[in-house]
Design a protein around this motif. Structure first.
Motif, mmCIF file in Angstrom:
data_model
loop_
_atom_site.group_PDB
_atom_site.id
_atom_site.type_symbol
_atom_site.label_atom_id
_atom_site.label_comp_id
_atom_site.label_asym_id
_atom_site.label_seq_id
_atom_site.Cartn_x
_atom_site.Cartn_y
_atom_site.Cartn_z
ATOM 1 N N ARG A 123 0.809 -1.216 0.000
ATOM 2 C CA ARG A 123 0.000 0.000 0.000
ATOM 3 C C ARG A 123 0.843 1.268 0.000
ATOM 4 N NH1 ARG A 123 -2.702 -1.104 4.209
ATOM 5 N NH2 ARG A 123 -1.754 0.309 5.695
ATOM 6 N N MET A 124 2.034 1.213 0.615
ATOM 7 C CA MET A 124 2.799 2.431 0.854
ATOM 8 C C MET A 124 4.043 2.586 -0.012
ATOM 9 S SD MET A 124 2.490 2.273 5.026
ATOM 10 C CE MET A 124 3.295 3.851 5.305
ATOM 11 N N ALA A 125 4.479 1.543 -0.679
ATOM 12 C CA ALA A 125 5.728 1.605 -1.432
ATOM 13 C C ALA A 125 5.600 2.467 -2.677
ATOM 14 C CB ALA A 125 6.181 0.199 -1.826
ATOM 15 N N ASP A 126 6.694 3.120 -3.039
ATOM 16 C CA ASP A 126 6.741 3.939 -4.256
ATOM 17 C C ASP A 126 7.263 3.150 -5.453
ATOM 18 O OD1 ASP A 126 5.830 6.253 -2.947
ATOM 19 O OD2 ASP A 126 7.859 6.740 -2.262
ATOM 20 N N VAL A 127 7.667 1.903 -5.216
ATOM 21 C CA VAL A 127 8.195 1.059 -6.293
ATOM 22 C C VAL A 127 7.322 -0.189 -6.409
ATOM 23 C CG1 VAL A 127 10.556 1.891 -5.971
ATOM 24 C CG2 VAL A 127 9.778 -0.151 -4.723
ATOM 25 N N PRO A 128 7.416 -0.932 -7.520
ATOM 26 C CA PRO A 128 6.613 -2.153 -7.668
ATOM 27 C C PRO A 128 6.916 -3.160 -6.561
ATOM 28 C CG PRO A 128 7.578 -1.510 -9.766
ATOM 29 C CD PRO A 128 8.210 -0.639 -8.732
ATOM 30 N N VAL A 129 5.858 -3.821 -6.084
ATOM 31 C CA VAL A 129 5.994 -4.866 -5.068
ATOM 32 C C VAL A 129 5.409 -6.154 -5.633
ATOM 33 C CG1 VAL A 129 5.450 -5.604 -2.718
ATOM 34 C CG2 VAL A 129 5.784 -3.164 -3.207
ATOM 35 N N VAL A 130 6.244 -7.181 -5.729
ATOM 36 C CA VAL A 130 5.793 -8.493 -6.185
ATOM 37 C C VAL A 130 5.527 -9.347 -4.962
ATOM 38 C CG1 VAL A 130 6.407 -10.582 -7.453
ATOM 39 C CG2 VAL A 130 7.104 -8.344 -8.330
ATOM 40 N N THR A 131 4.313 -9.860 -4.817
ATOM 41 C CA THR A 131 3.977 -10.706 -3.673
ATOM 42 C C THR A 131 3.911 -12.161 -4.113
ATOM 43 O OG1 THR A 131 1.602 -10.416 -4.005
ATOM 44 C CG2 THR A 131 2.715 -8.862 -2.530
ATOM 45 N N VAL A 132 4.456 -13.039 -3.276
ATOM 46 C CA VAL A 132 4.542 -14.462 -3.595
ATOM 47 C C VAL A 132 3.864 -15.239 -2.485
ATOM 48 C CG1 VAL A 132 6.070 -16.389 -4.124
ATOM 49 C CG2 VAL A 132 6.742 -14.049 -4.739
ATOM 50 N N ARG A 133 2.837 -15.961 -2.819
ATOM 51 C CA ARG A 133 2.078 -16.709 -1.822
ATOM 52 C C ARG A 133 2.656 -18.101 -1.655
ATOM 53 N NH1 ARG A 133 -2.400 -20.064 -1.113
ATOM 54 N NH2 ARG A 133 -3.734 -19.482 0.639
ATOM 55 N N LEU A 134 2.735 -18.553 -0.415
ATOM 56 C CA LEU A 134 3.172 -19.919 -0.139
ATOM 57 C C LEU A 134 2.083 -20.885 -0.567
ATOM 58 C CD1 LEU A 134 5.030 -22.045 1.161
ATOM 59 C CD2 LEU A 134 3.907 -21.580 3.339
ATOM 60 N N THR A 135 2.415 -21.746 -1.509
ATOM 61 C CA THR A 135 1.417 -22.701 -1.973
ATOM 62 C C THR A 135 1.092 -23.731 -0.897
ATOM 63 O OG1 THR A 135 0.916 -24.389 -3.615
ATOM 64 C CG2 THR A 135 3.207 -24.197 -2.975
ATOM 65 N N GLU A 136 -0.135 -24.173 -0.871
ATOM 66 C CA GLU A 136 -0.554 -25.216 0.078
ATOM 67 C C GLU A 136 -0.545 -26.602 -0.571
ATOM 68 O OE1 GLU A 136 -0.953 -24.517 3.106
ATOM 69 O OE2 GLU A 136 -1.051 -22.337 3.016
ATOM 70 N N ASN A 137 -0.125 -26.673 -1.842
ATOM 71 C CA ASN A 137 -0.171 -27.924 -2.583
ATOM 72 C C ASN A 137 1.027 -28.798 -2.239
ATOM 73 O OD1 ASN A 137 -0.979 -29.866 -4.403
ATOM 74 N ND2 ASN A 137 -0.002 -28.846 -6.150
ATOM 75 N N VAL A 138 1.026 -29.362 -1.049
ATOM 76 C CA VAL A 138 2.132 -30.190 -0.578
ATOM 77 C C VAL A 138 2.116 -31.541 -1.293
ATOM 78 C CG1 VAL A 138 3.086 -31.401 1.410
ATOM 79 C CG2 VAL A 138 2.256 -29.061 1.662
ATOM 80 N N ARG A 139 3.223 -31.902 -1.886
ATOM 81 C CA ARG A 139 3.318 -33.154 -2.637
ATOM 82 C C ARG A 139 4.037 -34.234 -1.830
ATOM 83 N NH1 ARG A 139 7.047 -35.252 -6.336
ATOM 84 N NH2 ARG A 139 8.318 -33.380 -6.232
ATOM 85 N N ILE A 140 5.095 -33.855 -1.095
ATOM 86 C CA ILE A 140 5.841 -34.813 -0.275
ATOM 87 C C ILE A 140 5.255 -34.773 1.131
ATOM 88 C CG2 ILE A 140 8.130 -35.584 0.457
ATOM 89 C CD1 ILE A 140 7.766 -35.378 -2.576
ATOM 90 N N ASP A 141 4.328 -35.692 1.431
ATOM 91 C CA ASP A 141 3.663 -35.667 2.733
ATOM 92 C C ASP A 141 3.998 -36.884 3.576
ATOM 93 O OD1 ASP A 141 2.336 -37.588 1.317
ATOM 94 O OD2 ASP A 141 0.335 -36.710 1.532
ATOM 95 N N ASP A 142 5.027 -37.623 3.154
ATOM 96 C CA ASP A 142 5.410 -38.855 3.850
ATOM 97 C C ASP A 142 6.865 -38.773 4.278
ATOM 98 O OD1 ASP A 142 6.702 -41.832 3.362
ATOM 99 O OD2 ASP A 142 4.748 -41.873 4.369
ATOM 100 N N ALA A 143 7.158 -39.085 5.539
ATOM 101 C CA ALA A 143 8.523 -38.983 6.068
ATOM 102 C C ALA A 143 9.479 -39.928 5.350
ATOM 103 C CB ALA A 143 8.532 -39.274 7.568
ATOM 104 N N ASP A 144 8.999 -41.113 4.975
ATOM 105 C CA ASP A 144 9.861 -42.074 4.283
ATOM 106 C C ASP A 144 10.284 -41.544 2.912
ATOM 107 O OD1 ASP A 144 9.713 -43.816 6.383
ATOM 108 O OD2 ASP A 144 8.073 -44.999 5.537
#
Length: 208
Positions: A123-144
């Motif tokens: 909201r306050m920056a005078d330059v472009p701000v690129v926001t990157v969301r942490l995806t929830e699409n977890v593929r490796i869900d097994d400890a093994d």
């Protein structure tokens, strides 16, 4: 077009994706990356302590290592204050052309705070701000599966190790988006981080 790219980081999984994006932009334009970590101060008082400062140092060092690996020029800084104010002030003082930020940090309260910081910066920056969301699409869900990937990555990195001969020192545990796998060889102890989304593995610590 872009000569200086600012990547605020707290060292969490949420900011890791913003680091990847910021690095890609810097590589494309031959820009310098500025890695900034802020030790927060706010209305409830100073949150500064030795642990917080050490975590901030590690966060920018992580970006520095990644930049060196990719051949990107990098500047690091650790500041103390109100996070969004410090980010905006740094961007102004260093003629930053773009800010790349994650929208989520650590879980719980920190996650809310990081989202709030990003919103203020946008909201306050005078330059472009690129926001990157942490995806929830977890593929490796097994400890093994995480252990298998970590063993193979360590064996490939070393070149002289057999994955089957690498010992699992402790049960792997997962943060918001990566597995931490403690491994041991005949001569070393290593922590390997396995990205739970991409499956990418990297050696996080290699004690002397």
């Amino acid at each position: 077009m872009y000569q200086d790219v600012l990547i605020p980081t707290d060292g969490s999984d949420g900011t890791r994706r913003s680091i990847d994006h910021g690095m890609a932009i810097a590589q494309q334009f031959g820009a310098t990356v500025h890695a900034l970590s802020v030790v927060p101060e706010g209305p409830l008082g100073t949150l500064q302590n030795d642990t917080a400062i050490a975590a901030a140092d590690r966060a920018v060092e992580r970006v520095e290592r990644e930049a060196a690996r990719k051949g990107v020029d990098v500047v690091t800084a650790v500041e103390q204050g109100v996070p969004h104010e410090e980010i905006l002030e740094y961007a102004d003082e260093h003629d930053v052309d773009m800010i790349v930020m994650g929208t989520q940090g650590r879980t719980g309260l920190d996650r809310v705070l990081v989202g709030s910081v990003t919103e203020r910066v946008v909201r306050m920056a005078d330059v472009p701000v690129v926001t990157v969301r942490l995806t929830e699409n977890v593929r490796i869900d097994d400890a093994d599966e995480a252990t298998r990937i970590a063993r193979e990555a360590l064996a490939e990195e070393d070149g002289s190790l057999d994955p089957a001969e690498i010992t699992v020192l402790e049960e792997p545990h997962r943060t918001s988006a990566s597995w931490i796998v403690p491994l041991g060889t005949a001569t070393d102890t290593v922590h390997v981080h396995v990205d739970a989304v991409s499956g990418e593995a990297r050696t996080a610590t290699r004690p002397e």
